[in-house]
Write an enzyme that holds these catalytic residues in place. Structure first.
Site, mmCIF file in Angstrom:
data_model
loop_
_atom_site.group_PDB
_atom_site.id
_atom_site.type_symbol
_atom_site.label_atom_id
_atom_site.label_comp_id
_atom_site.label_asym_id
_atom_site.label_seq_id
_atom_site.Cartn_x
_atom_site.Cartn_y
_atom_site.Cartn_z
ATOM 1 N N GLU A 45 0.835 -1.203 0.000
ATOM 2 C CA GLU A 45 0.000 0.000 0.000
ATOM 3 C C GLU A 45 0.871 1.255 0.000
ATOM 4 O OE1 GLU A 45 -3.849 1.690 2.535
ATOM 5 O OE2 GLU A 45 -2.605 0.095 3.378
ATOM 6 N N CYS A 175 -5.687 -3.315 1.849
ATOM 7 C CA CYS A 175 -5.479 -3.447 3.300
ATOM 8 C C CYS A 175 -6.771 -3.622 4.096
ATOM 9 C CB CYS A 175 -4.667 -2.267 3.821
ATOM 10 S SG CYS A 175 -3.907 -2.581 5.444
ATOM 11 N N PRO A 355 21.026 3.374 29.523
ATOM 12 C CA PRO A 355 21.232 3.338 30.971
ATOM 13 C C PRO A 355 20.786 1.964 31.494
ATOM 14 C CG PRO A 355 20.109 5.353 30.313
ATOM 15 C CD PRO A 355 20.081 4.439 29.132
ATOM 16 N N SER A 357 20.258 -0.512 34.392
ATOM 17 C CA SER A 357 20.101 -0.465 35.845
ATOM 18 C C SER A 357 20.288 -1.817 36.518
ATOM 19 C CB SER A 357 18.709 0.066 36.188
ATOM 20 O OG SER A 357 17.715 -0.878 35.809
#
Length: 664
Positions: A45, A175, A355, A357
């Site tokens: 599409e 779709c 980050p 942890s």
């Protein structure tokens, strides 16, 4: 005429507004289809401009450039002697439509506008397009000059019609029309259409693939026929990952299956099918034939071309296969990993910073990056030159070949444990061990100096020094001190993302990854502008339950034994002081409805700054694109909670009566 038709469908990794790249990928798919003997090629599409153009559809340049690309396709020798079905936006009588443009040998056969538009959840098609509401009607479309110069046509058919070739009849769906209760293939099949095509821009959601496959197979199970589905794949510029799964089905059975997750930009499926199998299948369904005798006919566009050859008696045809579905854990391992790869290479950055942890969420994010490295090494091993070229650009080394995922991870992935005086040695060790096992470049740092400096500025200005609750402070002081730590980590994450490679004498910067899951976002269990604020978040649409299952999958499939201790550890934010060296703060999930709604409404404002996240569930708390609700609430919910109390009271009385009857 013959009876064996050879058709092709594809999954293309298109990119919104990348007209040059999109054109080249379309050409490659057509060349592959022709090399395998296909006489018809179906694409995804809106493949010419890319599905995710969003408000760029309002701009006339998007339409202009789409027609310019179409002109390139029409005039190319590559598109000769094969029916090509491509997707693009078209303006007809000042109304914008989402269309299929079907052409053959420099002539446009039909422009077919979309009838049912997707307009829920992530989809906003009614914002940009209008559905074609004239069922079985065709109008004249006046072609722009750039197309007239190639085709020699002034007008072409525009509307709800089907193609009648010399040997069969084809009808298009787009779709959402497959998912609609009144799908066009029902009436088209009754009117003699034997080949249905569907061009999709369908994104990945956990556990969704089987629904799409079932819909395609059921489309021809009751009515007979051949169903061909094309889909976009990859990240085309936003939160969605389009998961391919191109397929070909006949008479309710899958004939060809494309991959759901892959780093291949172009994937083409080709199948040879016997039209007589469709005709004999339909002949035995009397109820179908009775309905067909009463159906209103579709306008037919006659095409002097055949999808079969006259002498095809000995041509082998394709047999049904069993569709293989991925487990949810495999989907988490592969989908977000492919999305990260697309984002990394297309943003032209040098890698990621996370980050880390030592908790489940950040560890799951690290595992997804590690899975991405696996996929890259596997693609290069299998000869994917596009992936290797992208690797060279990312690592700035034209001689490098990624073979070991851990070694590649070291080059493109930095993890950072940001300790404070409230951190435990356990989480530090867990983060370090996981980083060693996946191979990331790992940094340990302490944020206490930065936190004390910020609190010191506050104390200097106000003459007051806030304290944690365990030191005699109020809840306001306690929360403020926790938030300072969390926000300092975000600032440091971006600093290290920008300059870590600079310290190593290497070019480029790193994308910062967030790691807040969908449950935390929904409840607002995060600090605004802490490490949940990042460039992108691969787990932001995934629940905690699914992430835990994914962690177990990584233990078993990637042999990441460090994850065992992470799984068994109590969850903690480690933002309050330790008690006797142990974690004093643990995370809890509320179970009561009132508590949930109160927390949701209090924290809803945080969703306005939520990091763009991979969309993996049917629901997303994303305020910008999905969950369009207020962010300022009356958090007492007085009327609603009173209704809940009344209902509870009724239930308690009912249970009391039942208990009394049982005792009697």
């Amino acid at each position: 005429m013959g009876r064996a038709v050879t058709v092709a469908t594809c999954a293309l990794n298109q990119w919104a507004l990348d007209f040059e790249g999109n054109l080249q990928r379309i050409f490659r798919s057509i060349d592959i289809a022709k090399s395998k003997g296909a006489r018809y090629r179906l694409g995804p599409e809106l493949e010419i401009c890319g599905y995710g153009c969003s408000d760029h559809y309002y701009e006339s340049d998007t339409l202009l450039h789409s027609f310019q690309v179409l002109a390139k396709l029409l005039e190319s020798p590559s598109t000769q002697d094969i029916i090509c079905d491509v997707g693009m936006p078209v303006l007809h009588r000042n109304v914008r439509y989402n269309c299929r443009v079907i052409f053959l040998n420099k002539k446009i056969l039909l422009i077919r506008p979309k009838i049912s538009l997707a307009n829920a959840g992530n989809y906003r098609e009614l914002r940009w397009f209008t559905p074609w509401n004239r069922a079985r009607q065709v109008e004249e479309y006046f072609l722009p000059e750039v197309i007239q110069e190639v085709t020699g046509q002034e007008t072409v058919p525009f509307g709800d019609a089907v193609l009648a070739t010399k040997d069969t009849c084809l009808g298009a769906e787009i779709c959402e029309e497959l998912w609609a209760p009144n799908s066009p293939h029902i009436e088209m099949g009754l009117d003699g259409v034997e080949i249905f095509t569907n061009s999709s821009g369908s994104h990945h959601v956990l556990r969704k693939a089987h629904t799409r496959v079932d819909l395609v197979n059921s489309a021809t199970a009751k009515n007979g026929g051949i169903y061909i589905l094309a889909n976009q794949k990859g990240c085309d510029g936003d939160r969605l990952y389009y998961d391919g799964c191109a397929m070909i089905s006949m008479n309710g059975e899958t004939i060809a299956q494309g991959s759901q997750f892959s780093l291949d930009d172009v994937e083409v499926l080709v199948a040879t099918l016997d039209l007589e199998d469709v005709r004999s299948y339909r002949a035995e369904i009397s109820s179908r034939n009775l309905a067909a005798s009463k159906v209103n006919p579709y306008p037919r566009v006659k095409v002097n071309f055949a999808l079969s050859c006259s002498d095809d008696v000995a041509v082998p045809t394709c047999m049904p296969i069993q569709w293989r579905h991925h487990s949810p854990e495999e989907e988490i391992s592969l989908g977000p990993a492919c999305w990260l790869w697309d984002y990394l290479r297309r943003s032209k950055q040098a890698g990621f910073l996370l980050p880390l942890s030592g908790g489940i969420d950040s560890s799951a994010t690290a595992c997804i990056v590690y899975s991405m490295c696996h996929q890259v090494c596997l693609a290069v091993k299998n000869g994917n030159a596009d992936v290797l070229a992208d690797v060279h650009k990312i690592v700035h080394d034209e001689t490098y070949i990624p073979e070991d995922p851990r070694e590649f991870c070291k080059r493109i992935f930095t993890t950072c444990y940001m300790a404070s005086e409230n951190s435990s040695q356990d989480t530090c060790n867990r983060a370090k061990l996981l980083a060693e096992q996946i191979g990331s470049y790992h940094i340990n740092l302490n944020i206490d100096a930065a936190v004390k400096a910020i609190v010191g500025i506050f104390s200097m200005v106000t003459g007051r020094t806030p304290c944690f609750t365990v030191h005699g402070g109020s809840s306001r002081e306690n929360l403020a001190l926790q938030n300072v730590q969390a926000r300092v980590r975000m600032v440091l994450a971006y600093l290290f993302a920008q300059l870590t490679l600079w310290t190593q004498g290497m070019p480029g910067g790193l994308l910062v990854l967030g790691s807040a899951n969908v449950d935390e976002s929904l409840r607002g269990y995060l600090t605004k502008y802490d490490c949940s604020s990042a460039d992108i978040n691969p787990i932001g649409g995934i629940s905690k339950t699914d992430l835990k299952n994914f962690i177990q999958y990584c233990i078993e499939n990637f042999q990441l034994t460090a994850l065992r201790s992470i799984m068994s550890a109590p969850p903690t934010a480690e933002l309050e002081p330790l008690v006797d060296g142990q974690v004093a703060q643990t995370d809890e999930v509320a179970s009561k409805v009132k508590h949930f709604f109160r927390m949701y409404s209090i924290n809803r404002h945080k969703m306005t700054t939520l990091t763009p996240s991979y969309h993996a569930e049917n629901y997303s708390p994303d305020d910008n694109r999905f969950d369009l609700r207020p962010f300022l609430y009356n958090t007492t919910w007085s009327w609603q909670f009173r209704c809940i109390d009344k209902q509870v009271s009724k239930l308690e009385k009912k249970e009391g009566i039942s208990l009394a009857e049982d005792l009697d």
